[in-house]
Enzyme design. Structure first.
Site, short mmCIF file in Angstrom:
data_model
loop_
_atom_site.label_atom_id
_atom_site.label_comp_id
_atom_site.label_asym_id
_atom_site.label_seq_id
_atom_site.Cartn_x
_atom_site.Cartn_y
_atom_site.Cartn_z
N HIS A 153 0.79 -1.24 0.00
CA HIS A 153 0.00 0.00 0.00
C HIS A 153 0.82 1.28 0.00
CE1 HIS A 153 -4.09 -1.67 0.57
NE2 HIS A 153 -3.48 -2.63 1.23
N ARG A 195 -5.83 12.16 5.48
CA ARG A 195 -4.87 12.30 6.57
C ARG A 195 -3.85 13.39 6.23
NH1 ARG A 195 -4.96 8.26 10.76
NH2 ARG A 195 -3.14 9.38 11.49
N LYS A 222 -14.29 8.81 -4.81
CA LYS A 222 -15.57 9.17 -4.19
C LYS A 222 -16.05 10.53 -4.71
CE LYS A 222 -14.13 6.45 -0.28
NZ LYS A 222 -13.41 6.42 1.01
#
Length: 758
Positions: free
Chosen positions: A287, A479, A590
């Protein structure tokens, strides 16, 4: 995971029935929904990806389990006090959790510490300390297909006889209190995103989850009747055909030595047989490529806490390096680079190397990221086993991220193309021919405007800032990290402010800039970035000359539930990481699905989004990965940009001089020092290109119909980014499982027997 109530009602197809029933009782369902706490059991994108994957696996009828830790305290609640982040514990279980069911009958022991002894029967791990793992099951309903899967979370329980030495020394009270030590394992989530903190408790958490999960899986394998006549299955030959383990980053990497330990020490298999089973069962998803995020556990710590596992890792490494030497005789440097054991400084185990060697498939999470793994981070391993390396571009569940969070837009879409798209998101392509349909364009605009009005009202209540709802909602939520470059966004805000101040009578496209996200509590620079944004917001929002042309809001406590409110109201999505640093990103998808336009770099999944929608429907700026590499080679000098770009110099001088922090002029000296002298992420190099792209954004926003046509092209091109597509690829190309789109019969319907089928 966020909240479960609305999602469960939607997936069960009972939302309107519940709505109506509560209404008749004189209750408001939305009020009830607001009482549920978010389950925040992970950090940022990696944890949310797992949640989308669970939704898709259930929706595609895969017999899949999600395993994790039932943290008593999840990701901290963020408060902004006097412009800085303060952390509060997230006591999400305070009033109980109605979605979980404890399963004490499946409790399993987990061992720590102890020593390894050679016996005639092989190695024995002795004198360990035991902690029990208690499972709690949470339902994962598929979308209207009568499937419910399970998420099983482990909680640490002290053993009954924990430290009952008090019978001898009489300190009964202390012995009972000491039970807490064992139970601390599942007490709290480590709040770092993209950063490795090598703490003992964290290593214990990782092993605790893996050891409990593997026992559970093996119990289920042994007792399953399929393909075995035995009362209890004894042969493990079919294990990889029945079980697939996907390691979500290296955090569960200890599954590899733990599975080896069980097969060899307990089940009595040979090393060769056990290793074959292990590799065929495990697959690893990487990741991140940031070096500070890679897990490298000190050998001394493993030796202390998991002595048998360290032995097994050494043996895996020995055999692995034999293979490397056979393939490249005399290439000592390659052997050093490819070892699981890093010898320089304190000896450490490189967990990513362990995962690559111990898995049959390794994947990145966007096309460019998977290429970087092969060319760069894992180049040596790619040369050894090219067949292992794959790409699986991330996705998001369209149930939560469109149906649930944006019913207005979902209705507008369903009116035109029906409702199948919720499980076949590629059907959104049908909307492409509707960009000329003025009625549809207007309907999409109206849906966006309603969402903006609702958010504006909420924000005015929460922050006391009056918001112009016809201003462009310019949003960056993720974040806080230097590589995500919230500071670049901040420099643009300051530039807009300076332009308005220099020309108070000029016409400007009004903007409301919203930035949100948590900083890891120990990440000083990230916390400074939050302070700076809040300081800039104070100046901008209180300047009468600026008025409603520009407003800046720091969104407090960004989490799934807040994302569900913000994303549907966004006009502009900022995805501005330095090329080559954001593995994929999922927030970008999104926003795209909800009809925002993106300003972004050629990084992560932004590239694939651009390929799907066409470059004319996205605002791309900044260096490519190749150009970043070239800049590194020739040497980056921030001062060159500072001296040659007046608007940039003005921003930096203002931050430096205390213009935004008059009570503490030196407050942001260290941020300026990073930008000027050791900026690993080259903000200044992309500054001019970013400003130019932002000017294009302003120009387009003044043509609402054209803007909305591009927004529709975004929505219509987002089919690829459904997590259903991602999971179908994992199933077919890694797990050997076919997805299935047919409904199961409902519980009250008769099931078709084999006789009926004939």
């Amino acid at each position: 995971m966020g909240r479960s109530l609305t999602n469960t009602m939607i997936n069960l197809g009972i939302q309107s029935a519940c709505d109506e029933a509560l209404y008749q009782l004189g209750l408001d369902i939305e009020e009830l929904e607001c009482l549920e706490e978010d389950a925040g059991l992970g950090n940022g994108g990696l944890g949310r990806l797992a949640a989308c994957f669970l939704d898709s696996m259930a929706t595609l009828r895969m017999a899949a389990y999600g395993y994790g830790i039932r943290y008593e305290y999840g990701i901290f609640a963020q408060k902004i006090r006097n412009g800085e982040q303060v952390e509060e514990p997230d006591d999400w279980l305070r009033f109980g959790n109605p979605w979980e069911k404890g399963r004490p009958e499946y409790m399993v022991p987990v061992n720590f510490y102890g020593r390894v002894e050679d016996t005639p029967q092989g190695k024995k791990w002795l004198d360990t300390q035991i902690v029990f793992a208690m499972p709690y099951d949470n339902p994962i309903p598929g979308y209207q297909n009568n499937v419910v899967n399970t998420m099983r979370l482990w909680s640490a329980k002290s053993p009954h006889n924990f430290n009952l030495k008090f019978f001898n020394d009489g300190d009964y009270i202390q012995a009972v209190l000491d039970r807490n030590y064992a139970e601390n394992i599942s007490r709290v989530l480590y709040p770092n995103d993209n950063f490795f903190e090598g703490k003992e408790l964290r290593l214990k958490q990782e092993y605790f989850m893996v050891a409990a999960t593997l026992q559970d899986i093996i119990r289920r394998f042994k007792s399953s009747k399929f393909g075995s006549k035995d009362q209890v299955r004894t042969s493990f030959d079919t294990f990889p055909d029945k079980v697939a383990l996907q390691l979500n980053d290296t955090h569960p990497s200890l599954a590899i030595p733990e599975l080896m330990r069980i097969l060899i020490d307990i089940e009595g298999l040979t090393w060769a047989n056990a290793w074959d089973i292990c590799v065929r069962t495990c697959a690893y998803t990487n990741h991140t490529v940031l070096p500070e995020a890679l897990e490298r556990w000190p050998v001394s710590m493993l030796e202390h806490i998991l002595p048998r596992h360290l032995q097994i890792i050494y043996e895996i490494n020995h055999l692995h390096l034999q293979e490397v030497s056979k393939r490249w005789p005399g290439d000592c440097d390659r052997v050093r680079r490819m070892s699981l054991v890093e010898e320089h400084g304190e000896k450490r185990i490189n967990m990513a190397h362990l995962c690559i060697v111990g898995a049959h498939a390794v994947n990145g999470v966007a096309a460019i990221h998977s290429e970087i793994l092969k060319r760069d981070l894992f180049k040596d391993f790619y040369e050894l086993s090219p067949e292992k390396f794959q790409n699986k571009t991330n996705g998001i569940t369209p149930r939560r991220w469109l149906l649930l969070c944006n019913p207005a837009l979902a209705d507008v879409i369903a009116e035109k193309i029906g409702e199948e798209w919720a499980v076949h998101l590629e059907q959104l392509q049908k909307l492409k021919e509707l960009t000329k349909d003025t009625g549809f364009v207007r309907a999409v605009q109206t849906a966006k405007q309603e969402n903006k009005l609702r958010l504006a009202k909420q924000l005015e209540q929460d922050y006391g800032v009056s918001i112009n709802p016809s201003s462009m909602f310019d949003i960056q939520v993720k974040r806080i990290h230097e590589y995500k470059r919230q500071l670049l966004n901040c420099l643009h805000i300051i530039t807009m402010y300076n332009r308005i101040k220099a020309n108070p009578g000029g016409t400007f496209v009004p903007r409301t800039v919203m930035i949100g996200g948590k900083a890891a509590p120990g990440y000083h620079t990230a916390k400074q970035i939050i302070r700076l944004i809040c300081a800039v917001a104070r100046v901008v929002n209180n300047d009468p000359i600026v008025g409603d042309k520009l407003k800046v809001i720091y969104l407090e406590n960004y989490r799934v539930t807040l994302a569900e409110k913000i994303i549907p109201a966004a006009d502009l999505s900022q995805q501005i990481s330095t090329a080559g640093t954001e593995a994929s990103g999922t927030g970008n998808m999104k926003f795209m699905l909800n009809g925002a336009l993106t300003i972004g770099t050629l990084d992560g999944a932004n590239i694939e989004m651009m390929e799907e929608m066409g470059r004319e429907n996205i605002f791309i700026f900044g260096m490519t990965v190749e150009e970043v590499e070239e800049l590194k080679r020739k040497g980056y000098n921030a001062h060159d940009y500072y001296n040659s770009i007046p608007e940039l110099r003005q921003c930096i001088d203002q931050i430096q001089s205390g213009f935004f922090s008059p009570n503490n002029p030196d407050q942001f000296k260290d941020l300026v020092n990073i930008l000027m002298n050791h900026d690993r992420f080259f903000l200044f190099a992309d500054f001019e290109s970013y400003l130019k792209a932002q000017d294009e954004v302003n120009e387009l926003y003044q043509k609402p119909a054209e803007w909305t046509r591009k927004a529709i092209m975004n929505i219509a091109s987002s089919g690829k980014f459904s997590s259903d597509r991602t999971i179908a690829e994992y199933g077919r190309e890694i797990w050997g499982v076919e997805p299935c789109w047919e409904k199961l019969p409902a519980p009250h319907e008769p099931r078709e027997t084999e006789e009926d089928a004939k």
